[in-house]
Design a protein around this motif. Sequence first.
Motif, short mmCIF file in Angstrom:
data_model
loop_
_atom_site.label_atom_id
_atom_site.label_comp_id
_atom_site.label_asym_id
_atom_site.label_seq_id
_atom_site.Cartn_x
_atom_site.Cartn_y
_atom_site.Cartn_z
N ASP A 1 -18.22 -33.24 23.44
CA ASP A 1 -18.45 -33.76 22.08
C ASP A 1 -19.77 -34.51 22.06
N ASP A 2 -20.25 -34.80 20.84
CA ASP A 2 -21.44 -35.66 20.73
C ASP A 2 -21.02 -37.09 21.03
N VAL A 3 -21.76 -37.75 21.89
CA VAL A 3 -21.46 -39.14 22.23
C VAL A 3 -22.63 -40.02 21.77
N THR A 4 -22.29 -41.14 21.12
CA THR A 4 -23.33 -42.07 20.69
C THR A 4 -23.70 -42.97 21.86
N VAL A 5 -24.97 -42.94 22.26
CA VAL A 5 -25.37 -43.74 23.42
C VAL A 5 -26.29 -44.90 23.03
N GLY A 6 -26.61 -44.98 21.75
CA GLY A 6 -27.48 -46.07 21.28
C GLY A 6 -27.62 -45.92 19.79
N PRO A 7 -28.32 -46.88 19.15
CA PRO A 7 -28.48 -46.76 17.71
C PRO A 7 -29.16 -45.43 17.37
N ASN A 8 -28.48 -44.62 16.56
CA ASN A 8 -29.05 -43.34 16.13
C ASN A 8 -29.47 -42.44 17.31
#
Length: 339
Positions: A317-324
């Motif tokens: 899946d797409d993982v958020t690793v930082g702002p935007n």
Amino acid sequence: MTGTENMLASQADAEIMIEMSGVKKYFPLRGGFFGPTLKVRAVDGVSLTVNRGGIVGLVGESGSGKTTLARMILKLVKPTEGVIKIDGVDITKATAEQETKMRSEIAVVFQDPASNLNPRQTVESSISRPMIIHGVKKSDARAQAHDVMSMIKMDEHYLRSYPHQLSGGQLQRIAIARALVLKPKVIILDEPTSALDISVQAQVLNMLLDLQESMNLTYMIITHDLNVIRYFSDTVAVMYLGKLVEYGHTEEVTGNPRHPYTQGLMGASPILDPSLRGRTKKLLPGEPGSLINLPKGCRFFPRCDKADGRCEKREPDDVTVGPNHTVNCFLYDGRKAGD
Ligand SMILES: Nc1ncnc2c1ncn2[C@@H]1O[C@H](COP(=O)(O)OP(=O)(O)OP(=O)(O)O)[C@@H](O)[C@H]1O
Ligand SMILES: [Mg+2]
């Protein structure tokens, strides 16, 4: 929703110029006479937003689906699935009237300057033609052709020239002029400087940046050149076999790439900084796989030196690793933003 929330939501919407969600393009391929119909999964579920006045860079190896994605925005090919909105209008469901308006709002500049222009037409005719097609009177179109020459920093006498009399850089400026005359909101730049001499490349890129600022244009730039991305775009989307594997601010993605594919791309890019010359370049090993027979799990798995047991079983899946900043990789699964 309260009135304020409504207002904030509509303000946020007004800021978004390009919005793609779950966009796919499968090209059918006939497998022999009565054989099964195979599909080339050129774009396979891309979601992406670009704000008004933003510059997004699209990178990825040859065949990763960059041009196909751009062609869908330009309505040159129809998505198999998904929604594409330009300034809030769903382009796949646009009425005939909206469609005509849209054709003037989204312009394109291709790599090969000569292919953008008719060899038998003068520069003036080439620049005026799109306006005349969109109902502008001939005399007004001519006057605007004269005006646009100063925007692309070329003398007006070139309006009487034919394409063969111009250099590559001049031809590309004329192609940009043609894109500008309909006062677009979005310009797609598909390898706009790759055919140009390196000194001319910088001039054309600087001119594009000036125009972007003065006209508040939104750009999508496709390039193989990461130096162009670093210099030109504020966000970068990395594509691999039809999917976005990493997306985020250019400084973040190029300075601290997270996806093993992006890391490989950064390692494979030519090092132009003289202080770094001589450093060994790590080339991306292997070849991208086939878009017809994609692996079941992560499509980068066969080339990835960080793969583990999860990678061949299902797609990450797409993982958020930082702002935007998002990464489509199991390595960051289970981490919170900012970890
Ligand atoms: N009309 C078409 N019919 C069948 N396959 C197509 C068609 N257009 C593109 N493809 C395939 O879709 C895939 C993606 O192509 P696309 O041109 O979008 O890649 P790209 O990332 O722009 O590559 P490059 O960097 O070489 O320009 C390729 O495998 C290509 O062969
Ligand atoms: Mg292409």
